[in-house]
Scaffold this motif. Structure first.
Motif, PDB file in Angstrom:
ATOM      1  N   VAL A  44       8.125 117.390  14.686  1.00  0.00           N
ATOM      2  CA  VAL A  44       7.643 118.304  13.666  1.00  0.00           C
ATOM      3  C   VAL A  44       6.880 119.432  14.345  1.00  0.00           C
ATOM      4  O   VAL A  44       6.073 119.188  15.248  1.00  0.00           O
ATOM      5  N   VAL A  45       7.101 120.667  13.919  1.00  0.00           N
ATOM      6  CA  VAL A  45       6.355 121.810  14.433  1.00  0.00           C
ATOM      7  C   VAL A  45       5.054 121.890  13.651  1.00  0.00           C
ATOM      8  O   VAL A  45       5.065 121.964  12.424  1.00  0.00           O
ATOM      9  N   VAL A  46       3.926 121.819  14.368  1.00  0.00           N
ATOM     10  CA  VAL A  46       2.625 121.883  13.703  1.00  0.00           C
ATOM     11  C   VAL A  46       1.766 122.948  14.369  1.00  0.00           C
ATOM     12  O   VAL A  46       1.980 123.311  15.526  1.00  0.00           O
ATOM     13  N   GLY A  47       0.787 123.435  13.647  1.00  0.00           N
ATOM     14  CA  GLY A  47      -0.131 124.424  14.183  1.00  0.00           C
ATOM     15  C   GLY A  47      -0.926 125.048  13.059  1.00  0.00           C
ATOM     16  O   GLY A  47      -0.654 124.802  11.877  1.00  0.00           O
ATOM     17  N   MET A  48      -1.908 125.813  13.423  1.00  0.00           N
ATOM     18  CA  MET A  48      -2.735 126.499  12.428  1.00  0.00           C
ATOM     19  C   MET A  48      -1.893 127.523  11.672  1.00  0.00           C
ATOM     20  O   MET A  48      -0.852 127.958  12.151  1.00  0.00           O
ATOM     21  N   GLN A  49      -2.367 127.909  10.497  1.00  0.00           N
ATOM     22  CA  GLN A  49      -1.673 128.908   9.709  1.00  0.00           C
ATOM     23  C   GLN A  49      -1.553 130.203  10.510  1.00  0.00           C
ATOM     24  O   GLN A  49      -2.478 130.591  11.204  1.00  0.00           O
ATOM     25  N   SER A  50      -0.373 130.811  10.445  1.00  0.00           N
ATOM     26  CA  SER A  50      -0.069 132.062  11.142  1.00  0.00           C
ATOM     27  C   SER A  50      -0.085 131.924  12.668  1.00  0.00           C
ATOM     28  O   SER A  50      -0.273 132.900  13.375  1.00  0.00           O
ATOM     29  N   ALA A  51       0.133 130.705  13.176  1.00  0.00           N
ATOM     30  CA  ALA A  51       0.162 130.488  14.622  1.00  0.00           C
ATOM     31  C   ALA A  51       1.540 130.760  15.211  1.00  0.00           C
ATOM     32  O   ALA A  51       1.692 130.784  16.424  1.00  0.00           O
ATOM     33  N   LYS A  92      29.360 127.741  15.107  1.00  0.00           N
ATOM     34  CA  LYS A  92      29.909 127.266  16.385  1.00  0.00           C
ATOM     35  C   LYS A  92      28.929 127.427  17.539  1.00  0.00           C
ATOM     36  O   LYS A  92      29.103 126.801  18.571  1.00  0.00           O
ATOM     37  N   ASP A  93      27.887 128.249  17.372  1.00  0.00           N
ATOM     38  CA  ASP A  93      26.981 128.564  18.474  1.00  0.00           C
ATOM     39  C   ASP A  93      25.586 128.003  18.302  1.00  0.00           C
ATOM     40  O   ASP A  93      24.621 128.551  18.839  1.00  0.00           O
ATOM     41  N   ILE A  94      25.425 126.920  17.535  1.00  0.00           N
ATOM     42  CA  ILE A  94      24.102 126.314  17.371  1.00  0.00           C
ATOM     43  C   ILE A  94      24.166 124.833  17.744  1.00  0.00           C
ATOM     44  O   ILE A  94      25.226 124.225  17.692  1.00  0.00           O
ATOM     45  N   PRO A  95      23.020 124.280  18.106  1.00  0.00           N
ATOM     46  CA  PRO A  95      23.003 122.854  18.453  1.00  0.00           C
ATOM     47  C   PRO A  95      23.003 121.972  17.201  1.00  0.00           C
ATOM     48  O   PRO A  95      22.641 122.428  16.115  1.00  0.00           O
ATOM     49  N   ASP A  96      23.388 120.725  17.380  1.00  0.00           N
ATOM     50  CA  ASP A  96      23.256 119.732  16.317  1.00  0.00           C
ATOM     51  C   ASP A  96      21.823 119.220  16.371  1.00  0.00           C
ATOM     52  O   ASP A  96      21.454 118.467  17.281  1.00  0.00           O
ATOM     53  N   VAL A  97      20.996 119.670  15.428  1.00  0.00           N
ATOM     54  CA  VAL A  97      19.589 119.272  15.429  1.00  0.00           C
ATOM     55  C   VAL A  97      19.018 119.446  14.029  1.00  0.00           C
ATOM     56  O   VAL A  97      19.501 120.241  13.238  1.00  0.00           O
ATOM     57  N   THR A  98      18.011 118.644  13.733  1.00  0.00           N
ATOM     58  CA  THR A  98      17.252 118.806  12.492  1.00  0.00           C
ATOM     59  C   THR A  98      15.836 119.169  12.878  1.00  0.00           C
ATOM     60  O   THR A  98      15.207 118.479  13.680  1.00  0.00           O
ATOM     61  N   LEU A  99      15.342 120.270  12.335  1.00  0.00           N
ATOM     62  CA  LEU A  99      13.993 120.776  12.626  1.00  0.00           C
ATOM     63  C   LEU A  99      13.192 120.781  11.328  1.00  0.00           C
ATOM     64  O   LEU A  99      13.722 121.090  10.266  1.00  0.00           O
ATOM     65  N   ILE A 100      11.914 120.468  11.423  1.00  0.00           N
ATOM     66  CA  ILE A 100      11.046 120.472  10.243  1.00  0.00           C
ATOM     67  C   ILE A 100       9.851 121.361  10.513  1.00  0.00           C
ATOM     68  O   ILE A 100       9.162 121.202  11.517  1.00  0.00           O
ATOM     69  N   ASP A 101       9.597 122.293   9.604  1.00  0.00           N
ATOM     70  CA  ASP A 101       8.441 123.188   9.693  1.00  0.00           C
ATOM     71  C   ASP A 101       7.428 122.711   8.655  1.00  0.00           C
ATOM     72  O   ASP A 101       7.697 122.683   7.481  1.00  0.00           O
ATOM     73  N   ASN A 122       7.689 116.930  -1.422  1.00  0.00           N
ATOM     74  CA  ASN A 122       9.030 117.517  -1.442  1.00  0.00           C
ATOM     75  C   ASN A 122       9.112 118.650  -0.435  1.00  0.00           C
ATOM     76  O   ASN A 122       8.094 119.215  -0.041  1.00  0.00           O
ATOM     77  N   SER A 123      10.330 118.989  -0.047  1.00  0.00           N
ATOM     78  CA  SER A 123      10.531 120.067   0.915  1.00  0.00           C
ATOM     79  C   SER A 123      11.730 120.912   0.514  1.00  0.00           C
ATOM     80  O   SER A 123      12.485 120.547  -0.376  1.00  0.00           O
ATOM     81  N   VAL A 124      11.862 122.023   1.187  1.00  0.00           N
ATOM     82  CA  VAL A 124      13.044 122.866   1.059  1.00  0.00           C
ATOM     83  C   VAL A 124      13.972 122.473   2.197  1.00  0.00           C
ATOM     84  O   VAL A 124      13.537 122.375   3.345  1.00  0.00           O
ATOM     85  N   ALA A 127       7.007 122.256   3.236  1.00  0.00           N
ATOM     86  CA  ALA A 127       7.793 121.950   4.433  1.00  0.00           C
ATOM     87  C   ALA A 127       9.219 122.472   4.274  1.00  0.00           C
ATOM     88  O   ALA A 127       9.781 122.455   3.182  1.00  0.00           O
ATOM     89  N   ILE A 128       9.789 122.932   5.388  1.00  0.00           N
ATOM     90  CA  ILE A 128      11.183 123.359   5.413  1.00  0.00           C
ATOM     91  C   ILE A 128      11.909 122.496   6.436  1.00  0.00           C
ATOM     92  O   ILE A 128      11.491 122.394   7.584  1.00  0.00           O
ATOM     93  N   GLU A 129      12.981 121.858   5.993  1.00  0.00           N
ATOM     94  CA  GLU A 129      13.797 121.024   6.862  1.00  0.00           C
ATOM     95  C   GLU A 129      15.091 121.769   7.152  1.00  0.00           C
ATOM     96  O   GLU A 129      15.849 122.089   6.245  1.00  0.00           O
ATOM     97  N   LEU A 130      15.311 122.069   8.433  1.00  0.00           N
ATOM     98  CA  LEU A 130      16.515 122.787   8.861  1.00  0.00           C
ATOM     99  C   LEU A 130      17.504 121.788   9.433  1.00  0.00           C
ATOM    100  O   LEU A 130      17.189 121.090  10.396  1.00  0.00           O
ATOM    101  N   ARG A 131      18.679 121.743   8.855  1.00  0.00           N
ATOM    102  CA  ARG A 131      19.742 120.883   9.373  1.00  0.00           C
ATOM    103  C   ARG A 131      20.800 121.792   9.982  1.00  0.00           C
ATOM    104  O   ARG A 131      21.599 122.389   9.279  1.00  0.00           O
ATOM    105  N   LEU A 132      20.759 121.916  11.301  1.00  0.00           N
ATOM    106  CA  LEU A 132      21.703 122.771  12.018  1.00  0.00           C
ATOM    107  C   LEU A 132      22.837 121.902  12.543  1.00  0.00           C
ATOM    108  O   LEU A 132      22.586 120.871  13.154  1.00  0.00           O
TER     109      LEU A 132
END
Length: 153
Positions: A39-46, A144-153, A135-137, A71-76
């Motif tokens: 999970v990507v974490v940090g202070m607001q506007s970091a 074709k040019d992105i990795p198979d990964v799930t990222l959460i903000d 809940n999240s978005v 939270a935003i969950e990216l499924r690439l």
């Protein structure tokens, strides 16, 4: 070349399975706390959203004031492209899911449309609340040019 295609298809199968597991985890909060995540974490506007935007190629609505409140969950997912396939055969849109609301489909080259759809999805998930942690978005992108990964903000 055939070996690379087989491993890409196998990887896609694994990541689709991971997506299904995420859906199961959403329904069982005790189980969700036992499964490792990145999970990507940090202070607001970091710069959390900026980092994920650069990785994913998805423009986040960074001035809306709600990026850190939902939270935003990216499924690439890497698109399976074989010799002879053209870019015309690939999905040309992103799928944005906001809770129980109908899915939003946006042209993946329309940066303003994506930002607006994400901002609307965040507002829909917030439902007038200041903060939402249940809940999240969810954003699904295939290319074709992105990795198979799930990222959460």
């Amino acid at each position: 070349m055939a070996e690379g295609i087989a491993s890409s298809e196998e990887a896609k199968l694994y990541f689709n399975t991971i997506d299904k597991v995420h859906e199961i985890l959403e329904s069982d909060k005790n189980l969700a706390s036992d499964v490792p995540s990145c999970v990507v974490v940090g202070m607001q506007s970091a710069g959390k959203s900026s980092v994920l935007s650069r990785i994913s190629g998805i423009p986040f609505p960074q001035e809306s004031g709600v990026c850190t409140r939902v939270a935003i969950e990216l499924r690439l997912r890497r698109a399976l492209v074989t010799d002879g396939d053209s870019d015309d055969n690939m999905r040309t849109s992103l799928l944005i899911k906001a809770g129980d609301m109908p899915d939003i489909e946006v042209d993946k080259t329309d940066k303003t449309g994506i930002e607006n759809a994400l901002a609307k999805a965040q507002q829909d998930v917030l439902g007038g609340k200041e903060f939402e942690d249940k809940n999240s978005v969810k954003v699904e992108k295939e290319d074709k040019d992105i990795p198979d990964v799930t990222l959460i903000d």
